[in-house]
Every structure is written in structure tokens, then in C-alpha cells.
Write a protein that holds these residues in place. Sequence first.
Motif, short mmCIF file in Angstrom:
data_model
loop_
_atom_site.label_atom_id
_atom_site.label_comp_id
_atom_site.label_asym_id
_atom_site.label_seq_id
_atom_site.Cartn_x
_atom_site.Cartn_y
_atom_site.Cartn_z
N ARG A 174 -4.14 2.55 -2.35
CA ARG A 174 -3.26 2.69 -3.45
C ARG A 174 -3.96 2.62 -4.60
O ARG A 174 -5.24 2.80 -4.80
N ALA A 175 -3.13 3.29 -5.81
CA ALA A 175 -3.76 3.46 -7.18
C ALA A 175 -4.17 2.16 -7.61
O ALA A 175 -3.32 1.02 -7.80
N TRP A 228 0.64 -1.12 -0.03
CA TRP A 228 0.01 0.09 0.13
C TRP A 228 0.86 1.33 -0.02
O TRP A 228 1.87 1.17 0.66
N THR A 229 0.69 2.21 -0.55
CA THR A 229 1.30 3.35 -0.75
C THR A 229 0.67 4.55 0.25
O THR A 229 1.50 5.67 0.49
N TRP A 230 -0.61 4.45 0.32
CA TRP A 230 -1.06 5.51 1.60
C TRP A 230 -1.09 4.60 2.86
O TRP A 230 -1.64 3.65 2.76
N LEU A 241 -8.15 10.24 4.88
CA LEU A 241 -6.90 9.79 4.40
C LEU A 241 -6.64 10.18 2.94
O LEU A 241 -5.82 10.75 2.49
N ALA A 242 -7.83 10.01 2.02
CA ALA A 242 -7.89 10.59 0.76
C ALA A 242 -7.72 11.86 0.57
O ALA A 242 -6.81 12.62 -0.31
N GLN A 243 -8.08 12.89 1.57
CA GLN A 243 -7.90 14.17 1.42
C GLN A 243 -6.59 14.57 1.87
O GLN A 243 -5.91 15.45 1.12
N ARG A 244 -5.97 13.89 2.60
CA ARG A 244 -4.33 14.02 3.06
C ARG A 244 -3.66 13.75 1.90
O ARG A 244 -2.63 14.55 1.65
N GLU A 245 -3.96 12.85 1.07
CA GLU A 245 -3.16 12.53 -0.04
C GLU A 245 -3.26 13.29 -1.26
O GLU A 245 -2.53 13.80 -2.01
N LEU A 246 -4.60 13.63 -1.60
CA LEU A 246 -5.28 14.13 -2.77
C LEU A 246 -5.70 15.52 -2.67
O LEU A 246 -5.70 16.32 -3.80
N GLY A 247 -5.85 16.19 -1.69
CA GLY A 247 -6.22 17.47 -1.28
C GLY A 247 -8.04 17.56 -0.99
O GLY A 247 -8.57 16.20 -1.04
N ALA A 248 -8.31 18.61 -0.72
CA ALA A 248 -9.82 18.91 -0.45
C ALA A 248 -10.82 18.76 -1.45
O ALA A 248 -10.55 18.98 -2.73
N ASN A 249 -11.69 17.79 -1.17
CA ASN A 249 -12.98 17.33 -1.98
C ASN A 249 -12.58 16.93 -3.52
O ASN A 249 -13.01 17.20 -4.57
N TRP A 289 -8.62 4.63 -6.91
CA TRP A 289 -7.70 4.24 -5.89
C TRP A 289 -8.62 3.00 -5.11
O TRP A 289 -9.77 3.13 -4.75
N GLU A 290 -7.86 1.99 -4.49
CA GLU A 290 -8.14 0.98 -3.62
C GLU A 290 -7.96 1.40 -2.15
O GLU A 290 -6.70 1.97 -2.21
N MET A 291 -8.87 1.41 -1.57
CA MET A 291 -8.53 1.84 0.07
C MET A 291 -9.23 0.62 0.86
O MET A 291 -10.02 -0.12 0.56
N ALA A 292 -8.79 0.83 2.23
CA ALA A 292 -9.06 -0.40 3.14
C ALA A 292 -8.76 0.19 4.63
O ALA A 292 -7.76 0.96 4.72
#
Length: 281
Positions: free
Chosen positions: A256-257, A168-170, A224-232, A262-265
Amino acid sequence: MADWTAWIGRRIAQQDVLTPSALARFRATIDSDEIGDVAAQAIHWCLCLPDAPTATLGPDGHPLRADSPDSFMPPIPLPRRMWAASDVRFHAPIAAGAAIARTSTLAAIKEKNGATGQLVFAEVEHETRADGVLAVSERQTIVFRAPAPVAAPAPAPVSTDAPDLSAWTWRRDLVPSEAMLFRYSALTFNSHRIHYDLPYARDEEGYRGLVVHGPLTATLLLDLAQRELGANALAAFTMRAQAPAFVGEPMHLVGRAKDGGWEMAAIGSDGRTIMAAEAKA
């Protein structure tokens, strides 16, 4: 099981306002570092809340289900319930001060027999508007289950070492606390006793500890997605709850992409998947 066909299409409408203080409490609950007036994706789960009087709550803390023209959910006789899955589409951000209107429609009820017995799945479609603009649409699945068998709760994982998450990358690691669950219950006006009443959660529903809210876990994944990709940044988020998470046990939020998104868990310290999710921009 009864025929619930007549209930399909039943609808409720709610209104709310995202106040600056509610937004500040939301951020504090999940230790968010976001600033400004625009809320993070997930704030909609803290709006248009249930408001059943305390006297109408059942033994589990949820409002009693009644066969009444004023009831939204039918009187499904299975006592245990959980938020099992959601398919969310984000259309526009929600800012502090916005007037919120939500329409919820009971879209489907399905009965199944699983490994633990009889199950009933209720699917609810929500549309949330902010200042008249469609902000979030969601199809939510709620599962109703039979009472827990009378047995000792499952023990906690033997190992508290983190599983192998190198693919996983995030990643964000945390340990949900009683205070976090209390705050989220307050934010969402959720009185389900599995989140704050340990004897009930353990002795009546068979859990080994206080259960982390499904929407809280999903909120932490969106954070977590916001921390990695930015707001909204996301246009779509789908999740499926697979196992309960408990207070005091490490939770690993990962991503991870995958396939243009992105796949998340959320993963427990024993390697089990607590929640699986997919996101797209």
C-alpha cells in the motif's frame, strides 16, 4: 566471543553472466509474466553465486567458516545463520547477456544478546555491475545464532483462513511448494538444508517444516511491485525478516502507498508478519 576487527574490510570479487536461460528459469520459478530481455528487480540475488566445493560444506549445507586468509566470513562459532535484512538501491536494469561483476565487502560485525541467546550480526556491502555500469548496491545483514534448543517444533497455525487484509491495496496469495523451493535453491546454488531436508529442518534446527528462503520471499515482494507498477520501477527496497515462512502454508504478499512510497509485507495465514519491507520509486 573473539575480536573480529581484523576481518572488517575483507573483500571478494566475483564475475558472472546473466544468460537468457537463467533469466527464463528465474521467471518460471516465481511464475512471472514478464517478457523481453530486461530482467526484473531481484535477479541480482541469482548472480555471482557461491561456488564452494561440496567437500567443504558443513553439516547445515553452508560452506565451513575457517580462520584463513582465503575466507571471507570469519569463523563465527554460532552454527545457525539466516538472511535478516537488506537495504537495496537499484541504479540500472540488468539485461540478458550482460557481464556481471560483484564486489562484496565485510562492513561490520556486531555481537548482541537476544531472547534466544547470543547473536552475531555480519553486515556485507555488495556492489553489482552489469557491463561495467553500477546496477545494484546492497547492504545485507546476516545473523548467526546458537543451536536450536532440543524441543518439539512449533505446530502449524490452527487456522488457514486468511487474516484481515482489507487495509492493503496490493495483494497476491500463494502457497510455497517444495518444487518452488527446490527451483530457487538451484537458481541460487543454495545448499542450506533447511530448504530441502525436512528431517534436518525439523530435528536439528527446530522448524516445523521446510523454510522458504528469505531472498525468495523478498523476490516475490519485488515481483508484486512489478505487477502493480511496471518493470524496474523501484529505486530503493528495504526489507527485514521477522518470522519464517514454511512450505505448504499460505503466504499473503501485500502492499500500500505510504510516505511517498509503498509499504509492503509478506503475511502468514495466522496474521504474523513474515517479512516487512518499504519501497520507493
